[in-house]
Design an enzyme around this catalytic site. Structure first.
Site, mmCIF file in Angstrom:
data_model
loop_
_atom_site.group_PDB
_atom_site.id
_atom_site.type_symbol
_atom_site.label_atom_id
_atom_site.label_comp_id
_atom_site.label_asym_id
_atom_site.label_seq_id
_atom_site.Cartn_x
_atom_site.Cartn_y
_atom_site.Cartn_z
ATOM 1 N N ASP A 309 48.079 25.114 22.078
ATOM 2 C CA ASP A 309 47.059 24.662 21.115
ATOM 3 C C ASP A 309 46.446 25.733 20.211
ATOM 4 O O ASP A 309 46.590 25.711 18.989
ATOM 5 C CB ASP A 309 45.945 23.909 21.858
ATOM 6 N N GLU A 485 37.125 18.565 22.488
ATOM 7 C CA GLU A 485 38.004 18.598 21.310
ATOM 8 C C GLU A 485 37.805 17.464 20.310
ATOM 9 O O GLU A 485 37.833 17.688 19.095
ATOM 10 C CB GLU A 485 39.476 18.674 21.743
HETATM 11 C C1 DMJ Z 1 38.067 25.669 25.972
HETATM 12 O O1 DMJ Z 1 37.937 26.640 26.929
HETATM 13 C C2 DMJ Z 1 38.743 26.179 24.752
HETATM 14 O O2 DMJ Z 1 38.502 25.282 23.718
HETATM 15 C C3 DMJ Z 1 40.208 26.400 24.915
HETATM 16 O O3 DMJ Z 1 40.857 26.758 23.733
HETATM 17 C C4 DMJ Z 1 40.880 25.170 25.436
HETATM 18 N N1 DMJ Z 1 40.104 24.328 26.198
HETATM 19 C C5 DMJ Z 1 38.754 24.482 26.553
HETATM 20 C C6 DMJ Z 1 37.959 23.229 26.302
HETATM 21 O O4 DMJ Z 1 38.625 22.072 26.468
#
Ligand code: DMJ
Length: 589
Positions: A309, A485
Site C-alpha cells: 500500500d 483508511e
Molecule cells: C497504519 O499504521 C498506517 O496507515 C499504515 O500505513 C498501514 N496501516 C495502519 C492503519 O490501518
C-alpha cells in the site's frame, strides 16, 4: 446566418441535379448557374464557420453564451446541489474531540507511557520486554495539539521529556518505528512551533536506526535493535524486506534532513528509491518483497494492501512534499497508476462496484510463471480512493489552480481517469460498511463468475467475507480493528470537493464506532466480527485510533484552513509534515 428562402434552395437543388446529369449539361440556364454559385457560397461559408469553431471554440462559446446554455462535461461524483462551504461543523467536530478524550484519558489513567493499550482489561503493554518507546504517547500528540487539548499536550510533553528512552536492547520494526514514533515526533515538532525537545528525540531515534541501511545495497533491514544500534533481518521471511516498508520512510527522513540540515538521512532513503526505480518491473507494479543483497524485486504477491500500500502512497507524497520539484516521483507515480488501472482495477459483477484485485505468482507444471488474479481487497486499500483524487488534482492538473471541485477541463485524461477511480473506490469502501454493525471488515472478496458460489441463489451479490459461516468462529477477515483508511479518503475527498456527502459518510462511520467499539470505562476496542450483534470485542486499541482515525474525523469536520492539503503531506500514520522547497536535490532522475 439566415436560411436561404425555400425557392432558392429548390433552385439550388435543381441546379445540382442538372450538374450531375450529363444529358442536361448543355441546356444549363443562367438561373441554374446563379444557383450553383449560391451553393458554393454556402459551402465555403459553412467551412469557414466550422474552421472558426474548430480553432477558437472558447471564443465562439463566449459569443453564443447569451443565447445558448452550454452544459459543461462533469467529473464523476459531481453533485449538482453542491454548496461550497468549508466551515467547521462544530457539534460534530466537538463530538470527535470528546471521543479522543475518552480514548486518551483512559490510556493515561491505566497505561501512561506503555506502547499499547487494552481498554477492556484496562492495562498497557510494551512491544518488547526491554521497555516502551512511546508508541501511543507520541503517535497521539499531534492530534491533541490540533484539537487544542493543551493540558493533555503538556502532560504528554512532560512524559517525553522525563521518561521517553530509546535505550532498549530489543528489536523494533524499522517501518513502524519510523511512521509512528519518528513521524509523530516530527509533526509534533512542527505543530508545537519547533519545540526542540521533539527534534532532539527525533535525531536520537533516527541515529540509532541508521545501521539498518548498512546492507550490500542500502535497502534497509526490517528491524532495528535500538539499544545495540544493529540492523536485524526478518528471519520469518528469509531476511527479505517488504517493498512498502522500505519505501515508506522517505517523507520522515527527508523532513528530518531538511530541519536538521544534515543530508545523511535524505541520502539513505533516496538510495532506496533509486534502487526501486532502476530495478522496477514492467509494468510498474511492485511485488511485496525485495532482496536487500541484490536490490531486486523478488517474485511475490502484487497487491495494494499490506506490504504494498504505502509504496504507492509515498510516490505521490514525495512528489508533493518537495513542492513538485522532483519529477522522478511524478513519473514513477504515473506509471504505477497506469499499471494499476491496467492490471488490478476491476468491476464487480452485479452492482458494478470498482475494486482492486491482487496478483499471486504461480508456477505451472512446465515451470512457467503465471499470475493468478484474486478478487481480494484489504481495508488498507481504501486509502487509494483519496490518494487517486489527490493525484488527479496535482499530477493530473492542466491548470495551476484546480477548482474545488475540479472541472472536467482542468484535468488531463489520466487525471480524469484517476479522479473517477478514486470517487468510485470510495463508494465501494462505503458499500463494505453495509454490515450488521455499519463497520467494514478487514478484508473483502468480490464475486467473480468462476467462483461457483451461486448455488441455489444464496450467494452474495458482489462481495463477501471469506470463511464467515453462521455459528463458526469468525475469520480474521471479519474484524474491524479501528482502521482509518476509508475515513482518510473521505477527508481528502471532502477537501477536494466540499461535498457534504463525504462528511455524512464519515459521520455514519463515527456513529458505528461509537456504538460498537466504545468501551464504557474508557477507550475503544476492536470488533471481531462486523456482521454479528451484539458485538464481541478484542481487548486492544490500536495506536492509529488516536493518531489517524480520530484525527482524520476531526479534520473532516474542521474548517479547511486546518492543515490545508496544499501545504502539508500526511505520512502514512496521519502525521502532517509541511511541504517545503528542498535545498537538497534529488540524486537521480
Ligand atoms: C497504519 O499504521 C498506517 O496507515 C499504515 O500505513 C498501514 N496501516 C495502519 C492503519 O490501518
Amino acid at each position: 446566418m439566415t436560411e436561404p428562402p425555400i425557392r432558392e434552395r429548390k433552385r439550388a437543388r435543381n441546379a445540382r441535379k442538372a450538374d450531375d446529369d450529363p444529358s442536361e449539361q448543355s441546356s444549363k440556364s443562367p438561373k441554374a448557374e446563379q444557383g450553383s454559385s449560391t451553393t458554393i457560397f454556402y459551402v465555403v461559408g459553412a467551412a469557414f464557420v466550422g474552421l472558426v469553431i474548430y480553432l477558437f471554440p472558447e471564443f465562439v462559446k463566449t459569443l453564443l453564451e447569451p443565447w445558448i446554455e452550454f452544459s459543461e462535461p462533469t467529473l464523476p461524483g459531481y453533485n449538482p446541489n453542491l454548496i461550497t462551504d468549508f466551515s467547521a461543523d462544530v457539534p460534530k467536530r466537538d463530538a470527535i474531540v470528546e471521543a479522543f478524550k475518552h480514548a486518551w484519558l483512559a490510556y493515561e489513567r491505566d497505561a501512561m507511557g506503555d506502547d499499547e493499550y487494552h481498554p477492556i482489561s484496562q492495562k498497557g503493554t510494551n512491544l518488547t520486554a526491554a521497555g516502551g518507546i512511546g508508541y501511543t504517547v507520541i503517535d497521539s500528540m499531534d492530534t491533541m495539539i490540533l484539537m487544542g487539548l493543551t493540558e493533555e499536550t503538556a502532560r504528554a510533553r512532560e512524559w517525553v521529556a522525563n521518561n521517553l528512552s530509546f535505550e532498549r536492547d530489543a528489536n523494533f520494526n524499522t517501518f513502524e518505528t519510523t511512521i509512528r514514533v519518528l513521524g509523530g515526533l516530527l509533526s509534533t515538532y512542527h505543530l508545537s512551533k519547533n519545540d526542540n525537545l521533539y527534534l532532539e528525540k527525533a535525531l536520537e531515534l533516527t541515529n540509532r536506526m541508521m545501521p539498518v541501511f548498512s546492507t550490500k545495497t542500502g535497502l534497509p533491514l526490517s528491524n532495528i535493535n535500538l539499544g545495540q544500534k544493529i540492523g536485524v533481518g526478518d528471519a520469518d521471511n528469509n531476511n527479505l524486506v517488504s517493498t512498502a516498508e522500505v519505501a515508506t520512510l522517505q517523507l520522515e527522513f527527508k523532513y528530518l534532513s531538511s530541519v536538521s540540515d544534515d543530508d545523511t538521512y535524505w541520502k539513505a532513503v533516496e538510495r532506496v528509491m533509486q534502487l526501486i526505480n532502476s530495478n522496477h518491473p514492467t509494468p510498474r507494479l511492485a511485488s511485496i518483497f525485495m532482496n536487500p543483497d541484490n536490490g531486486q524485486f523478488v517474485t511475490s504477491d502484487i497487491r495494494l494492501g499490506s506490504r504494498g500500500d504505502s509504496f504507492y502512497e509515498y510516490l505521490l507524497k514525495q512528489y508533493l512534499q518537495t513542492s513538485r520539484t522532483e519529477d522522478i516521483y511524478r513519473q514513477m507515480y504515473e506509471e504505477s497508476m497506469e499499471a494499476i488501472h491496467q492490471h488490478l482495477v476491476k468491476t464487480s459483477m452485479t452492482s458494478h462496484l470498482i475494486y482492486t484485485s491482487e496478483l499471486i505468482p504461480e508456477r505451472g507444471p512446465d515451470g512457467d510463471m503465471t499470475w493468478r488474479l484474486t478478487p481480494k481487497q484489504d481495508h488498507l486499500v481504501c486509502f487509494l480512493g483519496g490518494s487517486l483524487m489527490l493525484g488527479a488534482v496535482t499530477t493530473g492538473a492542466l491548470v495551476d489552480k484546480v477548482s474545488v471541485p475540479p472541472k472536467h477541463d482542468e484535468l488531463s485524461p489520466t487525471g480524469r481517469r484517476d479522479w473517477k477511480t478514486g470517487v468510485e473506490l470510495i463508494h465501494t469502501c462505503m458499500e463494505t460498511h453495509n454490515t450488521a454493525t455499519g463497520l467494514a471488515p478487514e478484508i473483502v472478496h468480490f464475486r467473480i463468475p468462476s467462483d461457483k458460489m451461486d448455488m441455489g441463489g444464496i450467494a452474495p451479490n458482489d462481495w463477501y467475507i471469506k470463511g464467515a459461516r453462521p455459528g463458526a468462529y469468525p475469520p480474521l477477515d471479519a474484524r474491524y480493528i479501528l482502521r482509518p483508511e476509508t475515513i482518510e479518503s473521505l477527508f481528502i475527498a471532502y477537501r477536494l470537493t466540499a461535498d457534504k456527502r463525504y462528511r455524512d459518510s464519515g459521520w455514519k462511520i463515527f456513529q458505528a464506532i461509537e456504538k460498537h467499539c466504545r468501551i464504557e470505562t474508557g477507550g475503544y476496542a476492536s470488533v471481531i466480527n462486523v456482521d454479528e450483534l451484539p458485538v464481541r470485542h478484542e481487548d486492544k486499541m490500536e495506536t492509529f485510533m488516536m493518531s489517524e482515525t480520530l484525527k482524520y474525523l476531526f479534520l473532516l469536520f474542521s474548517d479547511a484552513s486546518v492543515i490545508p492539503l496544499t501545504d502539508y503531506v500526511f505520512n502514512t500514520e496521519a502525521h502532517p509534515l509541511p511541504v517545503f522547497v528542498p535545498s537538497i536535490r534529488t540524486g537521480f532522475a
